[in-house]
Design an enzyme around this catalytic site. Structure first.
Site, PDB file in Angstrom:
ATOM      1  N   CYS A  28      34.417 -38.298  10.003  1.00 32.75           N
ATOM      2  CA  CYS A  28      34.609 -39.586  10.663  1.00 32.75           C
ATOM      3  C   CYS A  28      33.734 -40.598   9.942  1.00 32.75           C
ATOM      4  O   CYS A  28      33.449 -40.455   8.757  1.00 32.75           O
ATOM      5  CB  CYS A  28      34.275 -39.500  12.152  1.00 32.75           C
ATOM      6  SG  CYS A  28      32.575 -39.002  12.487  1.00 32.75           S
ATOM      7  N   HIS A 630      12.829 -13.631   1.828  1.00 37.08           N
ATOM      8  CA  HIS A 630      14.248 -13.554   2.146  1.00 37.08           C
ATOM      9  C   HIS A 630      14.923 -12.629   1.145  1.00 37.08           C
ATOM     10  O   HIS A 630      15.160 -12.999  -0.012  1.00 37.08           O
ATOM     11  CB  HIS A 630      14.868 -14.957   2.089  1.00 37.08           C
ATOM     12  CG  HIS A 630      16.254 -15.037   2.640  1.00 37.08           C
ATOM     13  ND1 HIS A 630      17.348 -14.510   2.000  1.00 37.08           N
ATOM     14  CD2 HIS A 630      16.733 -15.599   3.777  1.00 37.08           C
ATOM     15  CE1 HIS A 630      18.433 -14.739   2.707  1.00 37.08           C
ATOM     16  NE2 HIS A 630      18.089 -15.403   3.796  1.00 37.08           N
TER      17      HIS A 630
END
Length: 711
Positions: A28, A630
């Site tokens: 949008c 990680h």
């Protein structure tokens, strides 16, 4: 496309789970709107940490909104150009429509609002442009240069009226196309159905001369109604120009009609016969049934709200702006746009847009107040966010940058917003403000409101009420303010005694260890907080409170060395095949290409986060360094298969304690790189974070050097 836009686009796509996880992508005025196959694959925290992203809002069980501001179209184009995204439209058309419960327990309700949102969103640009042309003509009417509602205009104005009417008169065609595309039907067939009712041939049915002897003519509510017998059936003629509900209903019906014909017609001739039979069925069905029903629904809603407005316009004008701050974040305001258009088309005016302006300008008052405070505090980040929101709102009537950049991030700001909405709405109700055309409520569209003076007073009351309340009450809680001011003091160094003193005043009410940590940088860089507060005339109780000792790594001039948490090859972080890690957006440090199968604590500390999937662990080291390990890239998708977690959250660990065991072969078989980023995530608190000793690394190899900021 700039390199930065391309990098951020790739980063966003990676963090929403990659192209294979995206079933559809739209945008949008300010937001990228993703529909995801698996929302849990989206790394919302990483997305929100990127400086280019203004905010991230999950929507239902599959939706994700990423707020990018006014440049959203560039990022949308950048993402759509990435490998794998060309198939997202096909996936959107073929995937099952499932929308989770942000708006209700039932998925069909959620999907209904999604259809409305995605129907109007693509045509916002045309509506906004046309609304400003309308404003110019209304302004010309105000100064007596032309009569805005006159049927015959001078040639120049006649042409200018054609410029805006092109959008609103042919709005059913646009709505038919966008609604059909959203539902998964052919958008051009969706456009052709309402277009048939706007052709000269169909309009001739309303010509009195043509109707003589061919139509049954009657008067209903002061309107001439023509009824013809077509195919032996009565067909009531309506004016479909500017209507939104008939094409919406027709698009829904088209979806099921196309689905039926695709089942019974051989796929080899779908392209010829599916649209042929769809048009053959749907155009008459819309003219006989769906069109009149749609007009009836629209008129019914419009007349009901008109009755409420006529009964007590004052109450309605207060309720509308108070609802909008809660409707817009969920996308529930879109149905009201359809009703505004219906009001303009059936009544010739709208009574929602005026009160809606009170919400908008109260919102813009809040962010303008935040801008003033940010300038005073020299808060560059919030100054940029609030200025962008204020300009987009005041000049364009778009509230999303303000909403997502400030209001939803700092919920205390609603305490300043809602009084502005209520008081501005009360003024609108007192003057019974109406809009003569559909416009976006900004400073440029004031002439479209009547009485103009009453509207100007209303938006001024809304704006300045919220503006001064923000200045008086602040937009942050005391804890949030303490953290922000302390961070600013840390960034500026010793020249920030005034900011440090203000942080000390706020720190009087901060009790938890995390909140105290937020003010430590102010102590470190702005001198002793207690002394600064005393110098500024703060309470003696604060001055008497001893400052909390600094963490070792944060001591001025301190140097902290962190060893490798695993065996392998140490490489620069830029070699990680993930834009978020490689860019340093998640944290600064190095990466380890593992040769072993375990991750160990590099120093003493506490487990801050232990991911249930076992692929990552975050530690808060005793030195003050926050450290993330990680294992692999995108290994969260393995859902724990191949990983064993040996610790739990808040557990105390010592250097050398085993944290994770992983199976490199399973990671490779799943198609993911095993390269492991090891990161200092609170790197902004330090002077520098640098990798070192690249090459073969053992558990005693020093790989990261952290330098504290100078005193």
């Amino acid at each position: 496309m700039s390199t930065n836009t391309a990098t951020v686009s790739q980063f966003i796509l990676d963090k929403v789970g990659g192209a294979e996880n995206v079933t559809s992508l739209t945008h949008c005025a300010t937001r990228l709107r993703f529909q995801l196959a698996d929302q849990s694959k989206a790394d919302i925290e990483a997305l929100d940490s990127n400086d280019a992203v203004m905010g991230v809002v999950p929507q239902g069980s599959t939706g994700l909104q990423v707020i990018m501001g006014g440049g959203v179209a560039e990022y949308y184009a950048g993402i759509k150009a990435l490998p794998g995204m060309a198939d997202s439209d096909a996936k959107a058309a073929s995937s099952k429509k499932e929308y989770g419960g942000v708006r209700g327990k039932y998925s069909w309700i959620d999907y209904g609002f999604e259809v409305l949102s995605d129907t109007f969103r693509p045509i916002l640009w045309a509506l906004l442009g046309a609304s400003l042309i309308i404003t110019m003509l209304v302004l010309a009417d105000t100064f007596g240069l032309q009569d805005f509602r006159a049927e015959n205009q001078p040639p120049t104005y006649q042409f200018m009226h054609a410029m805006w009417r092109s959008v609103f008169y042919f709005l059913p065609i646009m709505v038919g196309a966008t609604a059909a595309r959203k539902l998964g039907a052919n958008e051009w067939v969706g456009a052709a159905i309402p277009a048939a009712l706007l052709t000269p041939e169909f309009l001739k049915f309303s010509d009195p001369e043509y109707a003589k002897g061919l139509a049954d003519i009657s008067e209903v509510a002061g309107r001439t109604v023509y009824t013809y017998h077509v195919f032996g059936l009565p067909m009531v003629i309506n004016d479909y120009g500017g209507q939104v509900f008939p094409p919406l209903i027709a698009a829904v019906a088209l979806f099921f009609v196309e689905k039926l014909f695709k089942k019974i017609i051989p796929s080899a001739v779908h392209m010829v016969f599916v649209p042929f039979f769809s048009l053959l069925v749907m155009i008459p069905a819309t003219a006989f049934v769906f069109g009149p029903i749609g007009i009836g629904v629209g008129n019914g809603i419009s007349h009901f709200l008109e009755a409420v407005n006529n009964w007590n316009s004052f109450v309605l004008a207060i309720i509308i702006p108070l609802l909008y701050p809660f409707l817009v974040p969920l996308g529930l305001h879109w149905p009201l746009n359809a009703i505004m258009l219906q009001n303009i088309n059936s009544l010739g005016y709208d009574f929602i847009q005026g009160p809606m302006g009170a919400w908008n300008f109260a919102c813009f008052g809040v962010v303008t107040g935040v801008f003033v405070m940010s300038v005073r505090e020299k808060n560059t980040t919030m100054r940029q966010v609030s200025l962008g929101g204020a300009l987009a709102g005041l000049l364009g009537g778009i509230s999303e940058p303000s909403l997502y950049g400030v209001l939803l991030r700092f919920r205390r700001s609603y305490l300043s917003l809602l009084p502005g909405c209520a008081l501005g709405g009360a003024v609108m109700g007192f003057f019974n403000v109406k809009a003569s055309a559909f416009v976006f409520t900004s400073l440029l569209t004031i002439p479209a409101m009547s009485p103009m003076l009453g509207y100007m007073v209303g938006i001024a009351v809304a704006f300045f009420t919220s503006f001064f309340l923000v200045i008086a009450l602040d937009y942050r809680t005391k804890d949030e303010k303490a953290e922000i001011l302390a961070k600013l003091a840390a960034e500026r160094g010793n020249g920030s005694e005034a900011v440090a003193a203000e942080a000390a005043d706020v720190n009087e009410v901060v009790e938890t260890s995390e909140r105290v940590d937020a003010a430590e940088d102010a102590v470190n860089n702005g001198g002793n907080v207690a002394a600064a507060a005393a110098g500024a005339g703060a309470a003696t109780a604060v001055a008497a409170k001893p400052a909390k000792p600094l963490k070792p790594a944060m001591q001025p001039g301190a140097e902290t060395i962190i060893s490798s948490p695993m065996e392998g090859t140490c490489v620069p972080l830029s070699e990680v095949p993930d834009a978020g890690f490689a860019s340093g957006a998640v944290g600064k440090g190095v990466a380890i290409e593992p040769t072993g199968d375990s991750v160990y604590a590099p120093a003493d500390g506490v487990v801050a986060v232990a991911f249930p999937t076992g692929h990552a662990v975050a530690l808060k080291l005793d030195s003050g360094v926050e450290f993330l390990m990680h294992v692999g890239v995108d290994t969260v998708n393995m859902k724990g298969d191949g990983f064993q977690l040996h610790v739990k959250q808040k557990q105390r660990v010592s250097k050398g304690d085993k944290l994770i065991t992983f199976d490199r072969e399973k990671i490779a078989a799943a198609g993911y790189p095993a390269i492991t980023p090891v990161l200092v995530t609170n790197h902004k608190k330090f002077g520098s974070v640098e990798g070192m000793n690249f090459g073969t690394a053992g558990l005693d190899t020093d790989v990261i050097k952290v330098d504290a900021k100078d005193a």
